[in-house]
Motif scaffolding. Structure first.
Motif, PDB file in Angstrom:
ATOM      1  N   LEU A   1       0.844  -1.195   0.000  1.00 48.31           N
ATOM      2  CA  LEU A   1       0.000   0.000   0.000  1.00 48.31           C
ATOM      3  C   LEU A   1       0.877   1.241   0.000  1.00 48.31           C
ATOM      4  CD1 LEU A   1      -2.614  -1.163   2.676  1.00 48.31           C
ATOM      5  CD2 LEU A   1      -2.669  -1.518   0.183  1.00 48.31           C
ATOM      6  N   ASP A   2       0.763   2.025  -1.065  1.00 46.60           N
ATOM      7  CA  ASP A   2       1.590   3.220  -1.217  1.00 46.60           C
ATOM      8  C   ASP A   2       0.891   4.432  -0.599  1.00 46.60           C
ATOM      9  OD1 ASP A   2       3.384   5.152  -1.958  1.00 46.60           O
ATOM     10  OD2 ASP A   2       2.945   5.071  -4.092  1.00 46.60           O
ATOM     11  N   SER A   3       1.139   4.640   0.692  1.00 42.99           N
ATOM     12  CA  SER A   3       0.654   5.838   1.405  1.00 42.99           C
ATOM     13  C   SER A   3      -0.864   5.932   1.473  1.00 42.99           C
ATOM     14  CB  SER A   3       1.229   7.103   0.757  1.00 42.99           C
ATOM     15  OG  SER A   3       2.642   7.072   0.762  1.00 42.99           O
ATOM     16  N   ILE A   4      -1.515   4.847   1.891  1.00 42.36           N
ATOM     17  CA  ILE A   4      -2.943   4.901   2.199  1.00 42.36           C
ATOM     18  C   ILE A   4      -3.087   5.682   3.509  1.00 42.36           C
ATOM     19  CG2 ILE A   4      -4.964   3.555   2.881  1.00 42.36           C
ATOM     20  CD1 ILE A   4      -4.362   3.352  -0.072  1.00 42.36           C
ATOM     21  N   GLU A   5      -3.781   6.811   3.472  1.00 40.18           N
ATOM     22  CA  GLU A   5      -3.818   7.722   4.610  1.00 40.18           C
ATOM     23  C   GLU A   5      -5.050   7.559   5.499  1.00 40.18           C
ATOM     24  OE1 GLU A   5      -3.500  11.441   2.589  1.00 40.18           O
ATOM     25  OE2 GLU A   5      -1.317  11.362   2.461  1.00 40.18           O
TER      26      GLU A   5
ATOM     27  N   SER B   1     -10.601  -1.553   6.061  1.00 42.32           N
ATOM     28  CA  SER B   1     -11.407  -2.278   5.063  1.00 42.32           C
ATOM     29  C   SER B   1     -10.532  -3.164   4.183  1.00 42.32           C
ATOM     30  CB  SER B   1     -12.184  -1.284   4.202  1.00 42.32           C
ATOM     31  OG  SER B   1     -13.129  -0.564   4.975  1.00 42.32           O
ATOM     32  N   ILE B   2      -9.366  -2.652   3.831  1.00 36.28           N
ATOM     33  CA  ILE B   2      -8.431  -3.449   3.024  1.00 36.28           C
ATOM     34  C   ILE B   2      -7.988  -4.691   3.783  1.00 36.28           C
ATOM     35  CG2 ILE B   2      -6.087  -3.451   2.064  1.00 36.28           C
ATOM     36  CD1 ILE B   2      -6.629  -0.520   1.209  1.00 36.28           C
ATOM     37  N   LEU B   3      -7.760  -4.555   5.069  1.00 36.36           N
ATOM     38  CA  LEU B   3      -7.395  -5.709   5.896  1.00 36.36           C
ATOM     39  C   LEU B   3      -8.489  -6.778   5.860  1.00 36.36           C
ATOM     40  CD1 LEU B   3      -5.687  -3.977   8.934  1.00 36.36           C
ATOM     41  CD2 LEU B   3      -4.743  -5.930   7.715  1.00 36.36           C
ATOM     42  N   ARG B   4      -9.741  -6.345   5.892  1.00 40.52           N
ATOM     43  CA  ARG B   4     -10.859  -7.302   5.834  1.00 40.52           C
ATOM     44  C   ARG B   4     -10.829  -8.074   4.525  1.00 40.52           C
ATOM     45  NH1 ARG B   4     -16.578  -4.757   7.567  1.00 40.52           N
ATOM     46  NH2 ARG B   4     -17.146  -6.944   7.258  1.00 40.52           N
ATOM     47  N   SER B   5     -10.659  -7.346   3.421  1.00 38.16           N
ATOM     48  CA  SER B   5     -10.621  -8.001   2.112  1.00 38.16           C
ATOM     49  C   SER B   5      -9.404  -8.905   1.983  1.00 38.16           C
ATOM     50  CB  SER B   5     -10.603  -6.947   0.996  1.00 38.16           C
ATOM     51  OG  SER B   5     -11.775  -6.174   1.002  1.00 38.16           O
ATOM     52  N   ALA B   6      -8.285  -8.460   2.538  1.00 38.61           N
ATOM     53  CA  ALA B   6      -7.056  -9.257   2.481  1.00 38.61           C
ATOM     54  C   ALA B   6      -7.219 -10.576   3.219  1.00 38.61           C
ATOM     55  CB  ALA B   6      -5.890  -8.455   3.057  1.00 38.61           C
ATOM     56  N   ASP B   7      -7.844 -10.517   4.378  1.00 40.88           N
ATOM     57  CA  ASP B   7      -8.074 -11.742   5.148  1.00 40.88           C
ATOM     58  C   ASP B   7      -9.028 -12.672   4.403  1.00 40.88           C
ATOM     59  OD1 ASP B   7      -8.011 -13.400   7.597  1.00 40.88           O
ATOM     60  OD2 ASP B   7     -10.098 -12.772   7.796  1.00 40.88           O
ATOM     61  N   ALA B   8     -10.070 -12.103   3.807  1.00 34.68           N
ATOM     62  CA  ALA B   8     -11.077 -12.910   3.105  1.00 34.68           C
ATOM     63  C   ALA B   8     -10.505 -13.619   1.886  1.00 34.68           C
ATOM     64  CB  ALA B   8     -12.249 -12.024   2.684  1.00 34.68           C
ATOM     65  N   THR B   9      -9.484 -13.031   1.252  1.00 38.37           N
ATOM     66  CA  THR B   9      -8.955 -13.586   0.005  1.00 38.37           C
ATOM     67  C   THR B   9      -7.612 -14.294   0.177  1.00 38.37           C
ATOM     68  OG1 THR B   9      -8.009 -11.408  -0.498  1.00 38.37           O
ATOM     69  CG2 THR B   9     -10.163 -11.929  -1.458  1.00 38.37           C
ATOM     70  N   GLY B  10      -7.143 -14.434   1.403  1.00 44.57           N
ATOM     71  CA  GLY B  10      -5.932 -15.215   1.656  1.00 44.57           C
ATOM     72  C   GLY B  10      -4.625 -14.499   1.393  1.00 44.57           C
ATOM     73  N   VAL B  11      -4.598 -13.175   1.501  1.00 46.26           N
ATOM     74  CA  VAL B  11      -3.348 -12.428   1.343  1.00 46.26           C
ATOM     75  C   VAL B  11      -2.377 -12.837   2.450  1.00 46.26           C
ATOM     76  CG1 VAL B  11      -2.313 -10.126   1.445  1.00 46.26           C
ATOM     77  CG2 VAL B  11      -4.442 -10.493   0.173  1.00 46.26           C
TER      78      VAL B  11
ATOM     79  N   ILE C   1      -1.142  -0.933  -4.420  1.00 50.99           N
ATOM     80  CA  ILE C   1      -2.275  -0.013  -4.444  1.00 50.99           C
ATOM     81  C   ILE C   1      -1.782   1.383  -4.076  1.00 50.99           C
ATOM     82  CG2 ILE C   1      -4.529   0.552  -3.451  1.00 50.99           C
ATOM     83  CD1 ILE C   1      -4.568  -1.991  -5.093  1.00 50.99           C
ATOM     84  N   GLY C   2      -2.160   2.383  -4.863  1.00 51.67           N
ATOM     85  CA  GLY C   2      -1.671   3.736  -4.649  1.00 51.67           C
ATOM     86  C   GLY C   2      -2.476   4.542  -3.644  1.00 51.67           C
ATOM     87  N   ASN C   3      -1.976   5.714  -3.343  1.00 49.62           N
ATOM     88  CA  ASN C   3      -2.613   6.673  -2.452  1.00 49.62           C
ATOM     89  C   ASN C   3      -4.010   7.049  -2.958  1.00 49.62           C
ATOM     90  OD1 ASN C   3      -3.019   9.903  -2.257  1.00 49.62           O
ATOM     91  ND2 ASN C   3      -2.248   9.107  -0.332  1.00 49.62           N
ATOM     92  N   GLU C   4      -4.912   7.375  -2.009  1.00 51.96           N
ATOM     93  CA  GLU C   4      -6.299   7.668  -2.355  1.00 51.96           C
ATOM     94  C   GLU C   4      -6.434   8.749  -3.433  1.00 51.96           C
ATOM     95  OE1 GLU C   4      -6.525   6.401   2.053  1.00 51.96           O
ATOM     96  OE2 GLU C   4      -5.145   7.533   0.792  1.00 51.96           O
ATOM     97  N   GLY C   5      -5.599   9.783  -3.379  1.00 55.23           N
ATOM     98  CA  GLY C   5      -5.731  10.877  -4.328  1.00 55.23           C
ATOM     99  C   GLY C   5      -4.693  10.885  -5.437  1.00 55.23           C
ATOM    100  N   LYS C   6      -3.462  10.491  -5.127  1.00 58.54           N
ATOM    101  CA  LYS C   6      -2.357  10.615  -6.070  1.00 58.54           C
ATOM    102  C   LYS C   6      -2.012   9.321  -6.798  1.00 58.54           C
ATOM    103  CE  LYS C   6      -0.262  14.176  -3.127  1.00 58.54           C
ATOM    104  NZ  LYS C   6       0.918  14.533  -2.289  1.00 58.54           N
TER     105      LYS C   6
ATOM    106  N   ASN D   1     -13.185   4.252  -4.589  1.00 53.11           N
ATOM    107  CA  ASN D   1     -12.541   4.278  -3.281  1.00 53.11           C
ATOM    108  C   ASN D   1     -11.424   3.240  -3.246  1.00 53.11           C
ATOM    109  OD1 ASN D   1     -12.523   2.760  -0.477  1.00 53.11           O
ATOM    110  ND2 ASN D   1     -13.043   4.894  -0.046  1.00 53.11           N
ATOM    111  N   ALA D   2     -10.299   3.580  -2.587  1.00 54.74           N
ATOM    112  CA  ALA D   2      -9.129   2.700  -2.587  1.00 54.74           C
ATOM    113  C   ALA D   2      -9.444   1.319  -2.043  1.00 54.74           C
ATOM    114  CB  ALA D   2      -7.994   3.341  -1.784  1.00 54.74           C
ATOM    115  N   SER D   3     -10.245   1.239  -0.996  1.00 57.34           N
ATOM    116  CA  SER D   3     -10.541  -0.064  -0.409  1.00 57.34           C
ATOM    117  C   SER D   3     -11.465  -0.881  -1.317  1.00 57.34           C
ATOM    118  CB  SER D   3     -11.167   0.095   0.984  1.00 57.34           C
ATOM    119  OG  SER D   3     -12.396   0.785   0.914  1.00 57.34           O
ATOM    120  N   VAL D   4     -12.385  -0.207  -2.019  1.00 59.92           N
ATOM    121  CA  VAL D   4     -13.275  -0.907  -2.949  1.00 59.92           C
ATOM    122  C   VAL D   4     -12.465  -1.473  -4.119  1.00 59.92           C
ATOM    123  CG1 VAL D   4     -15.191  -0.641  -4.569  1.00 59.92           C
ATOM    124  CG2 VAL D   4     -15.289   0.462  -2.325  1.00 59.92           C
ATOM    125  N   ALA D   5     -11.588  -0.642  -4.694  1.00 56.46           N
ATOM    126  CA  ALA D   5     -10.755  -1.094  -5.806  1.00 56.46           C
ATOM    127  C   ALA D   5      -9.876  -2.266  -5.390  1.00 56.46           C
ATOM    128  CB  ALA D   5      -9.890   0.063  -6.315  1.00 56.46           C
ATOM    129  N   THR D   6      -9.326  -2.173  -4.188  1.00 58.60           N
ATOM    130  CA  THR D   6      -8.472  -3.256  -3.692  1.00 58.60           C
ATOM    131  C   THR D   6      -9.268  -4.551  -3.563  1.00 58.60           C
ATOM    132  OG1 THR D   6      -7.140  -1.662  -2.451  1.00 58.60           O
ATOM    133  CG2 THR D   6      -6.924  -3.979  -1.841  1.00 58.60           C
TER     134      THR D   6
END
Length: 250
Positions: free
Chosen positions: A105-109, A116-126, A199-204, A230-235
């Motif tokens: 994650l590149d500077s998720i602020e 939310s990303i952690l939830r998706s990561a756990d669900a998909t076996g990251v 995954i990049g920063n929310e704005g940049k 949204n960054a977490s949705v895209a992830t």
């Protein structure tokens, strides 16, 4: 030790003791009151330098707010209540897996996005998440709450430099995939093998130097008027494509 709900340690004795005894990964920021005695300021700067921490001098009212009215005595540390994984140990452990998958994650602020990303990561076996030590959300109580328990199951490692870390990962056989508006349609992504999704920063988005490290960039097609997610949705979408690629329906 004075640790409130906002994940702060304050007071000269507690703050100095924390700087001496805790790892740099536990300390997000060091706030020192402007104009404190030179000997005390020198002690704080010396301890912070050993751990490569940046000291930010701020006015007293800023510390009053951070300490929620507590007796901060000119020193407040923003800290993490959660342990980070050791990056080198994590890589050594993943060497035992045939197809490890990492998320960088590149500077998720926004801490809600990180949770939310952690939830998706756990669900998909990251297998692990890599975040930078500076200019990004760390593991806080907000992240933990949003992750609904996933924070306890997905290792998160913090590193000083994502570009150097990317080069190290490539040397160890990982393929790096990042997000970009001009990338390959994500539905064509083959996520097998030793893989890192960036995954990049929310704005940049992904920083230019880090983007140069990518082996391939991916894009999410947009058919509506809004041209970003949204960054977490895209992830989450990309992680499920990874899961589909690695576990196709028969």
């Amino acid at each position: 030790m004075s640790l409130n709900d906002g994940d702060f340690v304050f007071g000269r004795h507690s703050g100095i003791d924390f700087l001496k005894t805790q790892s740099a990964d536990r300390i997000n920021k060091v706030f020192l009151q402007t104009g404190v005695a030179n000997d005390f300021a020198g002690q704080v700067y010396a301890l912070a330098k050993k751990k490569r921490l940046v000291v930010q001098e701020v006015p007293k009212h800023k510390l009053d707010h951070l300490a929620n009215g507590g007796n901060h005595q000119g020193l407040v540390l923003a800290v993490s209540s959660f342990e980070y994984a050791d990056f080198d140990q994590l890589l050594d452990q993943l060497d035992q897996k045939e197809e490890p998958f990492l998320l960088m994650l590149d500077s998720i602020e926004d801490p809600h996005n990180l949770g939310s990303i952690l939830r998706s990561a756990d669900a998909t076996g990251v297998d692990g998440i890599i975040i930078p030590k500076r200019r990004a959300s760390g593991l806080t109580s907000v992240v933990a709450k949003t992750s609904t328990g996933a924070i306890d199951h997905v290792p998160v490692a913090r590193v000083n430099n994502l570009v150097q870390t990317s080069q190290l990962l490539k040397d160890r056989g990982y393929w790096l995939f990042g997000t970009d508006m001009q990338g390959t349609d994500y539905r064509r992504w083959n996520a097998k093998g030793k893989t890192v999704l960036v995954i990049g920063n929310e704005g940049k988005g992904i920083s230019p130097l880090l983007k140069k490290q990518m082996d391939q960039t991916l894009t999410l097609p947009m058919v509506g008027h809004v041209q970003s997610l949204n960054a977490s949705v895209a992830t989450g979408i990309l992680l499920y494509q990874m899961l589909n690629s690695r576990n196709p329906l028969s």
